[in-house]
Each structure stands twice: as structure tokens, then as C-alpha cells.
Design an enzyme around this catalytic site. Structure first.
Site, short mmCIF file in Angstrom:
data_model
loop_
_atom_site.label_atom_id
_atom_site.label_comp_id
_atom_site.label_asym_id
_atom_site.label_seq_id
_atom_site.Cartn_x
_atom_site.Cartn_y
_atom_site.Cartn_z
N SER A 159 0.83 -1.22 0.00
CA SER A 159 0.00 0.00 0.00
C SER A 159 0.86 1.27 0.00
O SER A 159 2.00 1.26 0.47
CB SER A 159 -0.90 0.02 1.24
N1 SAH Z 1 -1.03 -4.94 3.99
C1 SAH Z 1 -0.30 -5.24 2.77
C2 SAH Z 1 -1.12 -4.91 1.54
C3 SAH Z 1 -0.90 -5.92 0.45
S1 SAH Z 1 -2.06 -5.90 -0.88
C4 SAH Z 1 1.06 -4.58 2.76
O1 SAH Z 1 1.33 -3.76 3.66
O2 SAH Z 1 1.89 -4.89 1.90
C5 SAH Z 1 -3.41 -6.86 -0.24
C6 SAH Z 1 -3.15 -8.30 0.10
O3 SAH Z 1 -4.42 -8.90 0.42
C7 SAH Z 1 -2.56 -9.14 -1.02
O4 SAH Z 1 -1.36 -9.71 -0.57
C8 SAH Z 1 -3.63 -10.22 -1.28
O5 SAH Z 1 -3.09 -11.49 -1.61
C9 SAH Z 1 -4.35 -10.26 0.07
N2 SAH Z 1 -5.72 -10.81 0.04
C10 SAH Z 1 -6.69 -10.66 -0.91
N3 SAH Z 1 -7.82 -11.34 -0.56
C11 SAH Z 1 -7.54 -11.95 0.64
C12 SAH Z 1 -8.28 -12.83 1.50
N4 SAH Z 1 -9.53 -13.24 1.22
N5 SAH Z 1 -7.69 -13.26 2.64
C13 SAH Z 1 -6.43 -12.90 2.96
N6 SAH Z 1 -5.67 -12.08 2.17
C14 SAH Z 1 -6.21 -11.61 1.03
#
Ligand code: SAH
Length: 196
Positions: free
Chosen positions: A47
Site C-alpha cells: 500500500s
Molecule cells: N497490507 C499489505 C497490503 C498488500 S495488498 C502490505 O502492507 O503490503 C493486499 C493483500 O491482500 C494481497 O497480498 C492479497 O493477496 C491479500 N488478500 C486478498 N484477498 C484476501 C483474502 N480473502 N484473505 C487474505 N488475504 C487476502
């Protein structure tokens, strides 16, 4: 972040402590401290720092509070929550990211209470209730499972929408009463069901 309106010193101090460049692919190193999102593999992105600050501030948590994060990704948001002295439970559905971020946490000695490979749509009922829940992927709707895992007074911060998202805060006022406030547009990768 302060110039952009983030005022919570707990959030600002925590972000100052986390070396964001270690959560990025080495090819993006020179950009690590710009306000940008970057690919972290498996078609996912870390993010924007502003988004991390904004969501972390909306949580209004206290040291020691118990928090659930959906979408661990690179682990950056989780590291910020740990520097805020929270008890963090975090879930990631992509195995490749789960494995890579697990070893990064070990290397940097970041210790979430639990790091789960699974589907965050269901939350983590065995550890509920939580003081706060943060979703870091774009949710088409607010999952009931997450609402039911909030303490009374607990806060869910979730970006809601399909091709763009509206940052949404849901506060649990009582067993059955929830209030919702919205905070403008953000962009996230999708919240997907199942795991892979
Ligand atoms: N908090 C992260 C943001 C990564 S992007 C950071 O600081 O880097 C969002 C993430 O959500 C991705 O890695 C994706 O694989 C995950 N995601 C999407 N749907 C999900 C679900 N149902 N359960 C767990 N993770 C999920």
C-alpha cells in the site's frame, strides 16, 4: 505524512521506525520512501504510505489492543501495527507471499501473535473478539463474519468497492447496532475468496 494531515503521533512514530525499503523488491529501492504503491509479487502491491497512515489512524487503537489484519502482503502494514505495540493477528491467502513474508518477519524479528495462511473473508473466529480489524484489500462488500468478530466498541476499517474503493469505518455500538462512516476514495488490489 504529517503535512498530509496525519496527526496521530503513535502512527507517525511507528512509521518512522519501520524500514519500508526492506519490504520492497530490491529493484524499487530508490523509491521506497516516496508515497507510492509497488508490486510485491503474485500480482499484489504494497500500500501507499499515506494509505497505511490513514488506515492506522482510523483504527484509534491503544498499545496492547488486539487487532486482526486481512491481507498481510509484504508485511509492511503489519510491521507498523507491531511498532504501535498491538497484538497482531494477520491473514494472507497467497502462499508465495505468505512464505516470503514469514521469512522476512523472522529476519527482521517482527512477531505477530499469529500469521495465518488462509481466507480472510472468514476472519479468525477462534481468536475473536478483536478491538479492531483492518482490511488491506478492496472488498466488494463488508463480510458479516468480520462484523461479528468485533468487540463492542470495536472498529473495522475496510476499503469497500470493486474498481475503486471508499474507505469505510464501521463501529460496533452494541451486539446488534453498527454505525458506518465513509472517508473518500482509495485504490486497492481485490479482496478474493479462497486461497492459492
Ligand atoms: N497490507 C499489505 C497490503 C498488500 S495488498 C502490505 O502492507 O503490503 C493486499 C493483500 O491482500 C494481497 O497480498 C492479497 O493477496 C491479500 N488478500 C486478498 N484477498 C484476501 C483474502 N480473502 N484473505 C487474505 N488475504 C487476502
Amino acid at each position: 505524512m504529517r503535512d498530509k494531515g496525519i496527526a496521530d503521533t503513535t502512527v507517525l512514530d511507528a512509521m518512522n521506525k519501520v524500514p519500508r525499503h526492506l519490504f520492497l523488491d530490491s529493484s524499487f529501492l530508490e523509491h521506497a520512501y516516496k508515497n507510492k504503491a509497488f508490486p510485491i509479487g503474485a500480482d499484489q502491491t504494497i500500500s501507499h504510505p499515506y494509505t497505511v497512515a490513514f488506515q492506522s489512524e482510523l483504527l484509534r487503537v491503544q498499545p496492547g489492543d488486539k487487532i486482526l489484519e486481512i491481507g498481510t502482503g509484504s508485511g509492511y502494514q503489519c510491521a507498523v501495527l507491531l511498532e504501535m505495540k498491538l497484538q497482531v493477528y494477520t491473514i494472507e491467502r497467497q502462499n508465495e507471499l505468505f512464505k516470503r513474508t514469514s521469512s522476512l518477519f523472522r529476519k527482521l524479528q517482527y512477531r505477530p501473535r499469529k500469521f495465518v495462511f488462509g481466507d480472510g473473508y472468514k476472519g479468525l473466529p477462534e481468536e475473536a473478539p478483536f478491538d479492531a480489524i483492518i482490511v488491506t484489500c478492496g472488498a466488494p462488500e463488508i463480510p458479516d463474519a468480520l462484523l461479528s468478530q468485533l468487540k463492542i466498541g470495536g472498529r473495522l476499517v475496510i476499503p469497500v468497492g470493486v474498481d475503486h474503493q471508499i474507505m469505510t469505518l464501521v463501529v460496533r455500538n452494541s451486539e446488534t447496532d453498527f454505525s458506518k462512516t465513509t472517508y473518500g476514495e482509495f485504490r486497492f488490489v481485490p479482496f478474493l475468496g479462497g486461497k492459492e
